[in-house]
Design a protein around this motif. Structure first.
Motif, short mmCIF file in Angstrom:
data_model
loop_
_atom_site.label_atom_id
_atom_site.label_comp_id
_atom_site.label_asym_id
_atom_site.label_seq_id
_atom_site.Cartn_x
_atom_site.Cartn_y
_atom_site.Cartn_z
N MET A 1 0.84 -1.20 0.00
CA MET A 1 0.00 0.00 0.00
C MET A 1 0.87 1.25 0.00
O MET A 1 1.90 1.29 0.65
N ASP A 2 0.46 2.26 -0.70
CA ASP A 2 1.19 3.52 -0.77
C ASP A 2 0.72 4.46 0.34
O ASP A 2 -0.37 4.32 0.89
N ASN A 3 1.56 5.44 0.65
CA ASN A 3 1.18 6.50 1.60
C ASN A 3 0.71 5.95 2.94
O ASN A 3 -0.28 6.39 3.51
N VAL A 4 1.44 4.97 3.45
CA VAL A 4 1.08 4.36 4.72
C VAL A 4 1.41 5.28 5.89
O VAL A 4 0.66 5.36 6.86
N LEU A 5 2.52 6.00 5.78
CA LEU A 5 2.94 6.87 6.89
C LEU A 5 3.78 8.01 6.36
O LEU A 5 4.27 7.99 5.23
N SER A 6 3.94 9.01 7.22
CA SER A 6 4.83 10.13 6.94
C SER A 6 5.78 10.26 8.13
O SER A 6 5.33 10.40 9.27
#
Length: 267
Positions: free
Chosen positions: A1-6
């Motif tokens: 999955m993309d954009n899981v965390l920052s």
């Protein structure tokens, strides 16, 4: 999955964890939600914005991007209950008000949820663990501040109005007691706000698991009443007029943590 965390690395021995501001949904979860849940009412709204001074302060920040309706990052992977009272699990089945989260028969499958554990939960916790290890290796200790917020009135979870600042240290087990005292002193000086230590919210999995003061890792959770910085009802707007004075107290809390660490460890 993309954009899981920052994740953003800072320069001081402090990590601010934000496990519940995410609003992303997987297709399966989005398709199954009841109408009320599609507004994500149980989100820790605007927490990254509220802590936008973290970079200037020098703290590292870790922010989740997926909604807690997909998987709750502040629950253990075995889903063991954290509270004897009403709560929600690793894979929430109800809203905070107790109403079903999913339409009948529309919950994600066990296989789908196993993917969320592997692709959302594990990356967040690996990043968190890695950063704490890095801070401890560099400074000799690490400070973890787990940042949360919640509506000030949720009858299923607690009676009456929640205090504004709810500090949790797992009943004193997740950080040095002198650090707790330092943070309570900051809250006591904030005369316009109420506060409590280890009240209804004593700290979730992150605070309990990573807070190991005997290993020089000190963790504190803050459950902040949302009425201190936003509108608690739709459309959940951020209120700059409320947020600015609240941010001053948050900054004071984090600066107090850092000052305590320097005094205790000499750096």
């Amino acid at each position: 999955m993309d954009n899981v965390l920052s994740f953003k690395r800072g320069r001081l021995p402090l990590l601010i964890s934000m496990p519940h501001p995410g609003i992303l949904l997987t297709p399966v979860v989005e398709a199954g939600l009841v109408e009320e849940a599609k507004e994500r009412p149980d989100t820790d709204w605007h927490i990254p914005l509220l802590y936008d001074f973290a970079a200037e302060l020098g703290a590292s920040t870790l922010e989740a991007c997926y909604s807690r309706y997909v998987i709750d990052l502040n629950r253990p992977e075995d889903d063991a209950p954290l509270y004897a009272s009403a709560t929600t699990g690793l894979y929430p089945a109800v809203l905070f008000d107790g109403e079903p989260l999913f339409r009948a028969g529309m919950q994600p499958s066990a296989e789908e949820r196993a993917r969320y554990l592997e692709e959302i939960w594990r990356p967040y916790h690996q990043t968190l663990a890695d950063e704490l290890a890095r801070l401890k290796a560099e400074f000799g200790y690490a400070l973890l501040f787990d940042a949360h917020s919640i509506r000030s009135c949720v009858p299923r979870l607690f009676e009456g109005l929640l205090p504004d600042f709810n500090l949790g240290t797992n009943a004193g087990a997740s950080c040095d007691p002198q650090l707790s005292e330092r943070l309570l002193a900051v809250c006591a000086k904030a005369k316009d706000y109420s506060h409590v230590l280890n009240g209804r919210f004593k700290g979730g999995h992150i605070t309990r698991h990573y807070g190991q003061p005997e290993q020089q890792v000190h963790a504190v959770q803050l459950e902040l009443a949302q009425c201190t910085y936003m509108e608690e009802q739709l459309p959940f707007d951020y209120r700059q007029d409320l947020a600015e004075p609240t941010q001053e107290v948050l900054r004071d809390l984090l600066e107090a943590m850092l000052a305590w660490g320097r005094e205790r460890y000499g750096r």
